[in-house]
Design a protein around this motif. Structure first.
Motif, PDB file in Angstrom:
ATOM      1  N   VAL A  97       0.935  -1.005  -0.274  1.00  0.00           N
ATOM      2  CA  VAL A  97      -0.199  -0.566  -0.205  1.00  0.00           C
ATOM      3  C   VAL A  97       0.657   1.289   0.034  1.00  0.00           C
ATOM      4  N   ALA A  98       2.312   1.315   0.476  1.00  0.00           N
ATOM      5  CA  ALA A  98       2.803   2.562   0.657  1.00  0.00           C
ATOM      6  C   ALA A  98       3.894   2.296  -0.365  1.00  0.00           C
ATOM      7  N   SER A  99       3.791   1.623  -1.592  1.00  0.00           N
ATOM      8  CA  SER A  99       4.217   1.601  -2.334  1.00  0.00           C
ATOM      9  C   SER A  99       4.015   3.169  -3.362  1.00  0.00           C
ATOM     10  N   ARG A 100       4.912   3.542  -3.957  1.00  0.00           N
ATOM     11  CA  ARG A 100       5.247   4.825  -5.434  1.00  0.00           C
ATOM     12  C   ARG A 100       3.766   4.239  -6.005  1.00  0.00           C
ATOM     13  N   LEU A 101       3.906   3.590  -6.129  1.00  0.00           N
ATOM     14  CA  LEU A 101       2.688   3.212  -7.944  1.00  0.00           C
ATOM     15  C   LEU A 101       0.947   3.725  -7.053  1.00  0.00           C
ATOM     16  N   MET A 102       0.842   2.788  -5.133  1.00  0.00           N
ATOM     17  CA  MET A 102       0.214   3.117  -4.838  1.00  0.00           C
ATOM     18  C   MET A 102      -0.601   4.482  -4.293  1.00  0.00           C
ATOM     19  N   GLY A 103       0.730   5.427  -4.527  1.00  0.00           N
ATOM     20  CA  GLY A 103       0.672   6.653  -4.449  1.00  0.00           C
ATOM     21  C   GLY A 103       0.214   7.642  -5.632  1.00  0.00           C
ATOM     22  N   ILE A 104       0.950   7.067  -6.750  1.00  0.00           N
ATOM     23  CA  ILE A 104      -0.077   8.148  -7.917  1.00  0.00           C
ATOM     24  C   ILE A 104      -1.091   7.646  -7.962  1.00  0.00           C
ATOM     25  N   LYS A 105      -1.830   6.033  -8.121  1.00  0.00           N
ATOM     26  CA  LYS A 105      -3.045   5.675  -7.785  1.00  0.00           C
ATOM     27  C   LYS A 105      -3.795   6.591  -6.715  1.00  0.00           C
ATOM     28  N   ALA A 106      -3.540   6.513  -5.886  1.00  0.00           N
ATOM     29  CA  ALA A 106      -4.416   7.626  -4.687  1.00  0.00           C
ATOM     30  C   ALA A 106      -4.549   8.904  -4.942  1.00  0.00           C
ATOM     31  N   GLY A 107      -3.509   9.474  -5.535  1.00  0.00           N
ATOM     32  CA  GLY A 107      -3.333  11.511  -6.567  1.00  0.00           C
ATOM     33  C   GLY A 107      -4.751  10.973  -8.032  1.00  0.00           C
ATOM     34  N   GLY A 136      -6.619   7.935 -15.085  1.00  0.00           N
ATOM     35  CA  GLY A 136      -5.133   7.738 -15.049  1.00  0.00           C
ATOM     36  C   GLY A 136      -5.541   6.597 -13.479  1.00  0.00           C
ATOM     37  N   ARG A 137      -6.281   6.452 -12.635  1.00  0.00           N
ATOM     38  CA  ARG A 137      -6.496   5.546 -11.210  1.00  0.00           C
ATOM     39  C   ARG A 137      -6.630   4.613 -12.146  1.00  0.00           C
ATOM     40  N   ASP A 138      -7.519   3.937 -13.028  1.00  0.00           N
ATOM     41  CA  ASP A 138      -7.489   2.845 -14.114  1.00  0.00           C
ATOM     42  C   ASP A 138      -5.910   2.089 -14.771  1.00  0.00           C
ATOM     43  N   LEU A 139      -5.415   2.768 -15.131  1.00  0.00           N
ATOM     44  CA  LEU A 139      -3.859   2.540 -15.543  1.00  0.00           C
ATOM     45  C   LEU A 139      -2.607   2.581 -14.169  1.00  0.00           C
ATOM     46  N   ALA A 140      -3.397   3.217 -13.589  1.00  0.00           N
ATOM     47  CA  ALA A 140      -2.291   2.702 -12.489  1.00  0.00           C
ATOM     48  C   ALA A 140      -3.159   1.483 -11.560  1.00  0.00           C
ATOM     49  N   THR A 141      -4.257   0.908 -11.484  1.00  0.00           N
ATOM     50  CA  THR A 141      -4.737   0.293 -11.296  1.00  0.00           C
ATOM     51  C   THR A 141      -4.272  -0.989 -11.581  1.00  0.00           C
ATOM     52  N   ARG A 142      -3.864  -1.235 -13.366  1.00  0.00           N
ATOM     53  CA  ARG A 142      -3.503  -2.184 -13.623  1.00  0.00           C
ATOM     54  C   ARG A 142      -2.166  -2.672 -13.120  1.00  0.00           C
ATOM     55  N   ALA A 143      -1.288  -1.969 -13.237  1.00  0.00           N
ATOM     56  CA  ALA A 143       0.031  -2.226 -12.970  1.00  0.00           C
ATOM     57  C   ALA A 143       0.176  -1.713 -11.504  1.00  0.00           C
ATOM     58  N   ALA A 144      -0.942  -2.257 -10.768  1.00  0.00           N
ATOM     59  CA  ALA A 144      -0.762  -1.646  -9.185  1.00  0.00           C
ATOM     60  C   ALA A 144       0.047  -3.284  -8.570  1.00  0.00           C
ATOM     61  N   PRO A 145       0.655  -3.442  -7.437  1.00  0.00           N
ATOM     62  CA  PRO A 145       0.804  -5.077  -6.961  1.00  0.00           C
ATOM     63  C   PRO A 145      -0.420  -5.609  -6.916  1.00  0.00           C
TER      64      PRO A 145
END
Length: 295
Positions: free
Chosen positions: A72-82, A168-177
């Motif tokens: 949850v603390a990963s950089r990607l999850m931060g981008i997703k949250a943004g 952007g959220r959907d794209l980040a979700t695809r790459a999420a852990p």
């Protein structure tokens, strides 16, 4: 033969779940719009986010899942949250300040932005025909917006910003852990709405003391929003993605009906033409992508 029959039944079930999810999302939007009439938009977002977060936390615990994972603390999850904050904040302002039918029609362009983003960021192959469909979809959004014409409503640009946030959220979700479950993603997706609401409140002024009557639409939004998320997740795991996904566009149909019946909105030709271009190009892009994957 049995396999085909079984697959057909799964596709039917998946399409039904997707349609149900879209009807529930449209009802969620309706309740958010109603709540924003009684309470500041920022406060509505904060209450909605807190309620959804609690619901998903309860679902995660009931399923034996932990509420926290180091991913949850990963950089990607931060981008997703943004992106989640941007999308929710802007779209909530969009449905609060403009007709529900118009906001929902513009939002249908989100999959087109995801296709374009996947090509540019993940280097996915997108042929000339699909790029043309993306262009036609954006043209449809411009027809709905009518920039420079008498029917142009500047507040509708909030919805456009919202659709880019959701894409952007959907794209980040695809790459999420992949280690994060849907319930865990739901917890932190809704948690992101609390600071989003706080941002709006810091600009527009303080919160109002909620009354039982003003809380009713917020509770309705939470109930339908969480159930819609569950139905969407279930739908995407039932049947073939190429068959089930195009039923996402039924959300517009439900939004149009609710806009007319609940908010006495009237549809004009430009909105109908624009919505047809957006939905048509979206369905084509999804089906063309599915055919390419099969090949």
């Amino acid at each position: 033969m049995d396999h085909h029959r079984e697959l057909g039944a799964e596709n039917l079930r998946g399409a039904g779940l997707m349609t149900l999810a879209m009807a529930l999302f449209a009802l969620e939007d309706m309740f958010v719009k109603q709540a924003a009439k009684a309470l500041p938009v920022g406060e509505v977002l904060m209450l909605f986010g807190a309620g959804g977060m609690i619901c998903f936390a309860a679902l995660a615990l009931a399923s034996g899942q932990s509420l926290w994972h180091p991913a949850v603390a990963s950089r990607l999850m931060g981008i997703k949250a943004g992106f989640e904050i941007t999308g929710r904040l802007a779209y909530t302002l969009g449905i609060a300040l403009t007709p529900l039918s118009n906001a929902s029609a513009i939002l249908q362009a989100t999959p087109l932005v995801v296709v374009a983003g996947a090509a540019l960021i993940f280097r996915e192959r997108v042929g000339a025909a699909r790029w043309a469909a993306v262009g036609i979809g954006f043209l449809g959004v411009l027809v709905i917006l009518r920039p420079g014409l008498d029917g142009f409503v500047p507040a509708a640009l909030w919805t456009v910003l919202g659709l880019f946030g959701f894409a952007g959220r959907d794209l980040a979700t695809r790459a999420a852990p992949k280690v994060l479950t849907n319930f865990q993603l739901g917890i932190y997706g809704f948690a992101a709405l609390i600071p989003a609401g706080g941002i709006i409140l810091s600009v527009t002024g303080g919160a109002l003391p909620p009354t039982p009557l003003s809380l009713l639409p917020v509770l309705g939004a939470i109930l339908f929003g969480v159930t819609a998320y569950w139905a969407l997740t279930k739908a995407m795991r039932t049947g073939e993605v190429a068959v089930v996904t195009p039923f996402r566009y039924t959300r517009l149909l439900f939004a149009l009906v609710l806009g007319i019946l609940v908010f006495q909105e009237s549809l004009d030709a430009a909105t109908l033409v624009g919505a047809t271009l957006v939905v048509g190009s979206g369905v084509y892009t999804l089906l063309a992508g599915a055919r390419r994957l099969k090949r």
